[in-house]
Structure formats: C-alpha cells, structure tokens
Write an enzyme that holds these catalytic residues in place. Structure first.
Site, short mmCIF file in Angstrom:
data_model
loop_
_atom_site.label_atom_id
_atom_site.label_comp_id
_atom_site.label_asym_id
_atom_site.label_seq_id
_atom_site.Cartn_x
_atom_site.Cartn_y
_atom_site.Cartn_z
N ASP A 219 0.76 -1.22 -0.16
CA ASP A 219 0.09 0.15 -0.04
C ASP A 219 0.81 0.98 -0.23
OD1 ASP A 219 1.06 -0.45 2.24
OD2 ASP A 219 -0.75 0.08 3.53
N CYS B 298 4.76 0.05 2.58
CA CYS B 298 5.41 -1.85 2.99
C CYS B 298 7.16 -2.02 3.09
CB CYS B 298 5.34 -2.10 1.54
SG CYS B 298 6.61 -1.11 0.23
N HIS C 116 22.25 -6.80 -3.30
CA HIS C 116 22.41 -6.87 -2.24
C HIS C 116 23.16 -5.55 -1.97
CE1 HIS C 116 25.96 -8.50 -1.46
NE2 HIS C 116 26.55 -8.13 -0.24
N HIS D 249 8.21 -2.97 -4.33
CA HIS D 249 7.72 -2.92 -3.03
C HIS D 249 8.68 -4.00 -2.00
CE1 HIS D 249 4.13 -5.14 -0.62
NE2 HIS D 249 4.98 -6.13 -1.11
#
Length: 446
Positions: free
Chosen positions: A263, A266, A418, A437
C-alpha cells in the site's frame, strides 16, 4: 717466435772513443786582494767582504725582522681581502637564499590554494556523482514503471482489437437482419400497429426481444470471462512470486519470505515488524529499542514538530513494544500489526521520525534532494502516507533507529543484487525489493 740479436761493433768504431772536456777552474779567495798574475777567462771570481762580522750579523737580523713583518702584513691584507670576498659572497648567498625562501613560500601558498580548490572540486564532483546516481536510479525506476504500463496498455489494446474484430463480424452478420427489417417496414401499412396481437409484426418484435435478451446474456458472459481473465492474471502473478521464492530457495541464502501489504507503506511496516520480531527473544535489545524510540521524541521536537501531532502515535508504538515484551510470542506481534489502526499509527510515526532526521541533518541530505526546499520535500514525499520509500528515507530511518538493513534487489533475470544500509554496518534485517515493493526475508540458519 722470432729471436732478436745485438749488432756487431768493431774495435776501431769512433763511437767507442771517450772525449773529456776541460773543466772551469773555481778558486775560493780567503785573503786580501792581490794582483793576479794569471788572468784566465775560465776562472770565476768571488767578491771579498771587508765589513766586520758583528755589523754584518746585526744588519742581517734587522733585515730579517722587517722582512717577516712585511710578509705578515701582506698575509694579513691577503686574508682581509679574502675575508671581505667571503663576506660579500656570504651576503650574496643569504640574499639569494632569502629570495628563494620567498619564492618557496609563494609557491607553497599557491600549492595550498590549488590543493584546497582541487579538494573542493573533488567534493563537488562527488556530490554531482551522487546526485546523478540518484537521478539515474529514479529514472530507471520510472522507466520500469512506464514500461510496465506500456505492456499493460499493449495487452489491453490487443484485447480491444480482438473485441473490435468480433463486434465487426457480429455487425456484418446482423446487417442482413437490419436490411430485412427495413424492407418489411417499407412494405407494411402505416397503421400496422393497430392490428394488435394478430399483427404479423408481433412475431418479429418477439424475435427482437429474444435477441436482445440473448445479447444481454452474452454481455454478462463476456464480463464474467473478463473477471476470470483478471483472476487468471492475479494467479499468474502469484505463480511468478512463487517462482521468485523458489529462486531464493535454490540460492540457499534465505529460508523463507514474509509478504507485506503493498500500500506504499510496505518498507516502514516491514522494518517495524521485522525489527520487533528479531528482538522477541532478546529482552535487553527490546528494552533498548524502546528507550531509543522514546528518546526520538527530541528528534521531532528539534525539527519543529508539534508535540500533539506525534504523541499519540508514539504512545501506540511504545504500547505495542510493551505488549510484545509481555507476550513474547510472534502471534501477539502479528495480531497487533494486523490491526489496521495500530499498524498505520506505527507507520505514520516512523514517517515523521524519518522527516525529522532528514531536516536535522540537512547539511548531508540536501545534496540528494532535487526539490528547492528540503522541508517541502519531506512534507510531500516522506510524511504523506502511501508514498513509496526511496534510498534517502531508508538511510535516514536506519540511522535514526540504529538498525542495519540488507536489501536484496531482484530485477528481471539477473538474480539478486544486495545493498547494505548504512554502508559498513552488520545488517540485522533482510528485505526483498522488487517492483517498488518490500518483503521480509529470513536467513537460512543452517
């Protein structure tokens, strides 16, 4: 080897004859001069001294002393002259040294100024590089979103084109019926509607009604098929996510993944839940995090936030920590975060804390923000709910809470890349980032 021999010389050879010359006779006179009887040009005469020996000695001593004095004076003058030359040479060297020293100081000053300018140049270039990198990342993310929108629109366009072709075929197919009805209307009397149920037109009207009902049924069926297609797309997305999870399993770096509600909040929700979950079995760490959170009140006050704006949010966050301390179970924490009001309060407070930390450290963060006013940027991009979190906000919040984060970025088929934030720290939380996200990753402890 050749042997050399001496030449033979005869006894009467003139080279063996020795010739001796007549030497000059030297006579030393020890008495008064007398007439010389023998005059010879080969004799050298030595003069006779008539003075007394004491006078000769006295005259010699005086002459020797004067000669020594003169000799000393000459040596002194020579030394003075050399000393003067050396002094002049030393003065010249000192003057040259002074000039060289002044030139060296000037060069040193110029070198320092150049070094300062070069250092400033490097700092400016580093700021530009970071700004360009941030712009590149933002543009790349924006391009990915646009590319996804383009793909979605292309798929929708294909569907509409297929539907258009289908409708055109139906129009062509039904054109014959329209032509037929128009011909019948031309042949019907003007008062054909007055014949009632016995009219020949009524079966045609009934047929039209039947076709209309059938058309409505087909439209509903088409809508149902569209819904099924949408569900199939969601199912396909779920399959893609499962595929991503399988890729994580294959990499053997992470044991599982926790999905976070998408939303726009996150990241904040993942950080708060993940950090509290990691401290469930660490009572001291949980207490320290609670104290850190309570001390963050001063961070917001320093940034100019009204205390009434964040007090209730902070109290809700602290209450969640206290309930976690009492329960000590993951189910308690999960139930608290599943409550929308509680979860949103935690997210809202973390957004305010992030904004306050950025404004209090404006000297560092203003280089990464293109907005003319840092406060306006925080109001629009950080404090507002449902706004996606960027690298700037992640760095600020991790530094404010003292939490190290490792973010695994999955882009296309390139695998995992990463990033550790802040750099050089030992991460305690692991997130998966894909298509704007964030989800929580759990390391494989084996």
């Amino acid at each position: 080897m050749e042997i050399l021999t001496l030449p033979f010389i005869k006894p009467d050879d003139p080279r063996l004859t020795l010739k001796v010359e007549n030497r000059m006779r030297n006579i030393f006179v020890t008495q008064l001069e007398e007439p010389r009887e023998d005059e010879n040009e080969n004799i050298k005469y030595i003069p006779v001294i008539n003075e007394a020996s004491s006078k000769i000695l006295q005259t010699g001593v005086n002459t020797l002393q004067k000669t020594l004095v003169l000799k000393r004076e000459v040596e002194v003058e020579d030394i003075n002259r050399q000393l003067t030359t050396k002094r002049q040479e030393f003065a010249n060297r000192m003057e040259a040294l002074a000039r060289r020293k002044a030139e060296f100081e000037l060069k040193q000053k110029l070198t320092k100024e150049r070094a300062l300018k070069f250092d400033k140049f490097l700092q400016d270039n580093e700021s530009k590089r970071r700004r360009a990198l941030r712009n590149y990342q933002m543009e790349r993310k924006h391009n990915e979103l646009k590319e996804k929108e383009i793909q979605d629109l292309l798929q929708e366009l294909e569907k509409l084109q297929v539907r258009q072709q289908h409708l055109k075929k139906k129009v062509v197919k039904n054109k014959m019926h329209e032509d037929y009805l128009l011909k019948i209307i031309d042949h019907l009397p003007e008062n054909y509607l007055e014949y009632g149920a016995d009219s020949l037109v009524m079966p045609i009207i009934r047929r039209h009604e039947t076709l209309a009902v059938t058309n409505e049924a087909l439209v509903r069926q088409l809508s149902s098929l569209s819904e099924e297609l949408e569900k199939s797309q969601h199912k396909l997305e779920s399959l893609h996510q499962e595929h991503d999870t399988n890729k994580l399993d294959i990499s053997q770096r992470y044991a599982s993944i926790r999905r976070i509600k998408g939303d726009g909040n996150c990241f904040y929700r993942a950080l708060s839940f993940g950090h509290l979950e990691s401290l469930l079995e660490n009572a001291r760490g949980l207490q320290f995090f609670k104290e850190t959170l309570q001390q963050s009140r001063s961070e917001l006050l320093s940034a100019g936030f009204d205390e009434n704006r964040f007090t209730d949010l902070l109290n809700t966050f602290v209450c969640v920590i206290e309930q976690t301390q009492e329960g000590g179970q993951g189910s308690t924490l999960l139930n608290l975060f599943n409550d929308q009001t509680t979860s949103d309060a935690i997210v809202h407070y973390l957004r305010l804390l992030t904004s306050a930390y950025i404004q209090n450290h404006a000297d560092f963060f203003q280089h990464f923000v293109e907005a003319p006013n840092l406060k306006d940027y925080c109001n629009q991009e950080v404090e507002a709910m449902a706004m996606e979190c960027d690298h700037l906000e992640i760095l600020a919040l991790s530094q404010a809470l003292g939490v190290g984060i490792k973010i695994e970025c999955m882009e296309g088929n390139s695998g995992l890349n990463h990033h550790i934030i802040p750099e050089g720290t030992q991460p305690t939380l692991h997130f998966l980032y894909k298509t704007s996200h964030y989800d929580i990753l759990y390391e494989n402890k084996q």
